[in-house]
Each structure stands twice: as C-alpha cells, then as structure tokens.
Enzyme design. Structure first.
Site, mmCIF file in Angstrom:
data_model
loop_
_atom_site.group_PDB
_atom_site.id
_atom_site.type_symbol
_atom_site.label_atom_id
_atom_site.label_comp_id
_atom_site.label_asym_id
_atom_site.label_seq_id
_atom_site.Cartn_x
_atom_site.Cartn_y
_atom_site.Cartn_z
ATOM 1 N N ALA A 285 -80.871 -6.365 50.570
ATOM 2 C CA ALA A 285 -80.442 -6.500 49.164
ATOM 3 C C ALA A 285 -80.277 -7.974 48.791
ATOM 4 C CB ALA A 285 -79.107 -5.772 48.958
ATOM 5 N N CYS B 293 -79.899 -18.969 54.943
ATOM 6 C CA CYS B 293 -79.941 -20.036 53.929
ATOM 7 C C CYS B 293 -78.855 -21.061 54.254
ATOM 8 C CB CYS B 293 -79.789 -19.464 52.527
ATOM 9 S SG CYS B 293 -78.250 -18.632 52.247
HETATM 10 N N1 SAM Z 1 -83.029 -10.393 52.078
HETATM 11 C C1 SAM Z 1 -82.290 -10.456 50.837
HETATM 12 C C2 SAM Z 1 -83.214 -10.987 49.752
HETATM 13 O O1 SAM Z 1 -84.174 -11.684 50.057
HETATM 14 O O2 SAM Z 1 -82.972 -10.679 48.574
HETATM 15 C C3 SAM Z 1 -81.039 -11.276 50.956
HETATM 16 C C4 SAM Z 1 -80.157 -10.846 52.086
HETATM 17 S S1 SAM Z 1 -78.622 -11.688 52.200
HETATM 18 C C5 SAM Z 1 -79.044 -13.218 52.813
HETATM 19 C C6 SAM Z 1 -77.888 -10.891 53.558
HETATM 20 C C7 SAM Z 1 -77.554 -9.431 53.366
HETATM 21 O O3 SAM Z 1 -76.953 -8.936 54.564
HETATM 22 C C8 SAM Z 1 -76.575 -9.167 52.233
HETATM 23 O O4 SAM Z 1 -77.125 -8.238 51.329
HETATM 24 C C9 SAM Z 1 -75.354 -8.575 52.946
HETATM 25 O O5 SAM Z 1 -74.727 -7.562 52.199
HETATM 26 C C10 SAM Z 1 -75.931 -8.016 54.222
HETATM 27 N N2 SAM Z 1 -74.943 -7.939 55.312
HETATM 28 C C11 SAM Z 1 -73.657 -8.364 55.322
HETATM 29 N N3 SAM Z 1 -73.075 -8.073 56.505
HETATM 30 C C12 SAM Z 1 -74.001 -7.460 57.251
HETATM 31 C C13 SAM Z 1 -73.998 -6.896 58.558
HETATM 32 N N4 SAM Z 1 -72.931 -6.956 59.317
HETATM 33 N N5 SAM Z 1 -75.129 -6.315 58.983
HETATM 34 C C14 SAM Z 1 -76.222 -6.270 58.212
HETATM 35 N N6 SAM Z 1 -76.295 -6.787 56.979
HETATM 36 C C15 SAM Z 1 -75.196 -7.369 56.502
#
Ligand code: SAM
Length: 459
Positions: free
Chosen positions: A105, A224
């Site tokens: 997301a 990032c």
């Molecule tokens: N890939 C996405 C994009 O390009 O639009 C952005 C992803 S963002 C950098 C990281 C995502 O990892 C967030 O949506 C967050 O909710 C999720 N996240 C947070 N904690 C996590 C966990 N423990 N395991 C997996 N995903 C997690």
C-alpha cells in the site's frame, strides 16, 4: 529538526554520502512526478524520468484530486526514484511471473510492476494494515488489471506458498529519512532507536517471505531511508545467513545513481543532491536454493469467494480478454479473474484475507444487473457493453464527487461516461437526472471551485 537530533542524523549517514550537501538538498522544494497508464493515455509533452519509460516530471504540483484522469487510473502520482524498479523488473520479465508485493500500500510499486509483467503473470499485492489495504484495493481496481489479488495479511501468513513466487518485492517500512522534506512527521518520528527497530523489522520481513521465493527467484528490497543499518546492513546480514547473493543493475552514468557495496550487499542509492528524485535505496537479492511450489490436491474457495457458477460465464462479454473465470463474492458482485490461477486463488482464499481479486464486473440485485463502478476502469472493458457519452471536465469532476448529473440529451438507462477518451464510470440516466452510483468512500470530499478546474490538468 532540533540540533541534537540533527547531529545524530548526520552521524548516522556520515559514511554514506556528503551530509551537508544532502541536508541542503532536503531544504529545497521536492519534485513532483507521475507515471502514466499507457493503456489509458498516451505520451505527455513533459520532461521524462530517465529510468522509467512511463514516468514524467511536472513543473508544479496540481491538486490531483480535481483531475478526473487521476481518479480513473490513467496516471499514478509517484516519486521518481521509486520508478527505478522498472530497470530490474523489465529485464527479468521475459516469461510469465508470479509476483508477491508484500508491503504494497498504497500501490506505487504494484502499479509500476503490473504493466511490465508478460501475459499469464499473477501479482499478489499485500498490505498488513487494514485501512491501507482498502486504499491499495481502490488504486488497483482503478489501474484496471485483472491479474492481481489484494490481501490484508502479515508477511508470515504466506508461508503456505513455499517456492511459489518468482519475484518478491519488499518495499519495507522504514525510518523514512528520504521523506524528510516531504513530511514533518517523518522528522519528528526519527530517532536512532527507531532506526534500530526498523532494521530488526526489515530483517524479520525478509525471513518471513524468503521461503515463498522459487529457486533462482529474485527478491527486491527497498527503503526510502539513507542510513546503512536499514539498507546494506540488513541485506548483508540476510545474504550471509541464507544461500543468496546480491545482483548488479546496469546504470546509465547521467542518472547519477550511486552504487554501493558493503559486506556483499550491493545497493543502488538515490540522493536528492545527486539524482532528480527523493531518497531511495534498492538491492536485488537472488536465491540459489529451495524447492518449487506444488499445489495441494484439493482446493476449495473460502473467505469472500462465494461461487464459480458456470452461468456467470455469460458476463464475460463485458471484457475483451479471454480465459477469464467469473466468480461471485459474498456481496453478489461478479468478478473476472485469470482462469489459469483459479486453484491458487482458492488456496490463497483459504489462508489469507482477500480484499479483492481480479476485475469487478457487475452487481446482481435480484434479477437486475448494475455495472460495477470498477468495471469502467478495466483495461479490458468492452466499450460496446453500454452506450457511451463524452463529458466535459466539470461533469467528470461532479461524477467523482458523487453528485447527481443532468444529461438531458443522452438516452435513458445505463451509460458509460468518457472523459478525454478515458472511461471514467457509469450512471443510470432516468431522464430529468442521472443517478450516480460512485461509492461514497472513494468520492472527492473537498469543496470544489468549478471555475478553476482547468488549473489541475497535467499538460
Ligand atoms: N510499496 C508501497 C508503494 O510503493 O506504494 C509503499 C510501501 S511503504 C514503504 C511500507 C508499507 O509496509 C506500508 O504500507 C506499511 O503499512 C507496511 N508495513 C508496516 N509494518 C509492516 C510489517 N510489520 N510488515 C509488513 N508491512 C508492514
């Protein structure tokens, strides 16, 4: 940023890049960029993002919410550095691939990957946070590809798919140093302790999904953030503990992307003082062992998937693509999904929480049939299914604001609204007004000054 925190941040990246130049770049305005959906709009007359064929820089940031093409999945607003992913997926995608985007997301990397995958590919886009999984689902319905499944699960929940995926994207949650100029919260939440916490979580996510990767499969790890702890250190520790190696990416010198090597880890770094984009780091990890996935003998649909009744196949005519399976969910919405992945869909539905899979077609209400608002966004929508009507900018924005429309010249019944040759939605014209079924949760919430709409067009 308070001085003591700033010093800690500087210390943490002193070995990585020219800290003062980086901090100076973080004080400047960020660049806005978009990526177009080539199956909906053509080339734009704007400067190109050099490492992504569909990426463009904008001179200023318009109010995207007031642009109907944004809502219709004709383009996606994405920071330019992230588009570098194309350079890795494109050469790898020489045959149909099974892809897991495990931290997906709101869908930036997923919408970039989908058009690059050859026909016959499948992409599972997962997000652990429920509200964010809904946004991911909305963005993917709008992007219009039927070969994706959106799930709302923890990464470790995919362990039943041992050796299934050819490509896994781990765009990991991180301390967000690259977002410092975009987002005040990223600055206030930064601390050395949070960096340590993030790196532990990142390593755990890699371990959680590694078994799902097929032998010779590729995992793309990205963040990032600038520090080494969350980038090279996570990757070097991971490859040392597993039968894996980092791979190189071919770069063009004019991109000014920084290639770094540390303890076996290779990373590609985007620093805002060197490259035209925000902070970003990416590593490519190749797996050399493991076993191929084998499907269990009996798989039954469960969760949100209600039925695969043969009679549904007649609704195939709403799409132009073949080999689609039609299924009904528990709300009587019919969806199309690639036939060849029926069994795997059942298998995933019995282990994961599926938010949606495929392309929505119609909603059955007794013996009535309503086109689903999401069908309008499908790249395979059969344009002969419903009479079409072209609308102007104001009418298209009113549609996405869920206002009732007035189309006195148009015929009665269901109509497919077109804006600048892009299908944007359906309304039911009853003569004196046209009912607007666009979902409230997707509708524009802001007040709109209709006299200034054209300021938000992208060209
Ligand atoms: N890939 C996405 C994009 O390009 O639009 C952005 C992803 S963002 C950098 C990281 C995502 O990892 C967030 O949506 C967050 O909710 C999720 N996240 C947070 N904690 C996590 C966990 N423990 N395991 C997996 N995903 C997690």
């Amino acid at each position: 940023m308070e001085q003591s925190k700033l010093q800690l941040f500087k210390d943490s990246i002193a070995t990585v890049t020219d800290v003062d130049a980086l901090i100076a770049a973080l004080q400047t305005e960020r660049q806005t960029s978009i990526r177009i959906n080539r199956l909906k709009i053509n080339e734009l007359n704007l400067p190109k993002v050099p490492w992504c064929e569909t990426g463009f820089y904008l001179e200023k940031r318009p109010v995207f919410t007031l642009n109907p093409l944004f809502h219709a999945g004709a383009f996606y607003v994405q920071e330019a550095s992230s588009m570098f992913l194309e350079q890795i997926i494109k050469p790898f995608a020489t045959r149909p691939l099974r892809v897991l985007d495990v931290c997906a997301a709101p869908g930036g990397k997923t919408t970039l990957a989908l058009p690059l995958l050859p026909e016959g590919s499948l992409l599972v886009a997962n997000e652990v946070i429920k509200s964010r999984a809904q946004i991911l689902s909305e963005n993917l319905v709008k992007w219009g590809y039927s070969n994706s499944i959106v799930t709302n699960n923890d990464p470790k929940d995919f362990s039943f798919l041992k050796g299934f995926f050819d490509l896994i994207l781990v765009d990991a949650p991180c301390s967000g140093e690259g977002m410092f100029r975009k987002d005040d919260d990223a600055i206030s939440e930064w601390s050395p302790e949070n960096v340590d916490l993030c790196s532990k979580r990142q390593l755990r996510i890699l371990y959680d999904v590694w078994d799902c990767l097929a032998p010779e499969g590729m995992l793309i790890y990205s963040t990032c953030t600038f520090n080494e702890k969350e980038n090279e250190d996570v990757v070097s520790r991971f490859i040392a503990e597993n039968n894996a190696v980092c791979e190189k990416v071919i770069l063009q010198p004019e991109w000014n992307v920084t290639e770094r090597e540390k303890d076996g880890a290779i990373s590609y770094r985007f620093f805002p003082h060197k490259t035209k984009g925000e902070g970003f780091s990416l590593s490519v990890i190749r797996k050399h062992d493991g076993t191929e996935y084998s499907l269990p003998k009996r798989t039954q649909p469960s969760g949100n998937i209600a039925s695969f009744a043969k009679s549904f196949q007649t609704y195939n005519s709403f799409l132009t693509n073949d080999n689609q399976l039609i299924y009904s969910d528990k709300r009587n919405i019919l969806w199309s999904f690639p036939q060849e992945y029926q069994q795997i869909l059942c298998e995933i539905s019995s282990h994961c929480n599926i938010v949606h899979a495929g392309t929505p077609l119609v909603e059955l209400m007794g013996n009535k049939l309503n086109p689903h608002h999401g069908l309008a966004f499908s790249i395979a929508y059969n344009a002969d299914s419903f009479p079409r009507i072209s609308v102007d900018l104001e009418t298209a924005v009113r549609y996405f604001k869920k206002e009732p429309l007035s189309l006195p010249q148009a015929e009665k019944g269901w109509l497919n609204l077109m804006y600048e040759n892009v299908s944007v939605g359906f309304v039911k014209n009853i003569g004196n007004r046209a009912n607007n079924p666009y979902p409230q949760e997707w509708a524009i919430k802001m007040n709109v000054d209709y006299s200034r709409l054209s300021e938000n067009c992208i060209e």
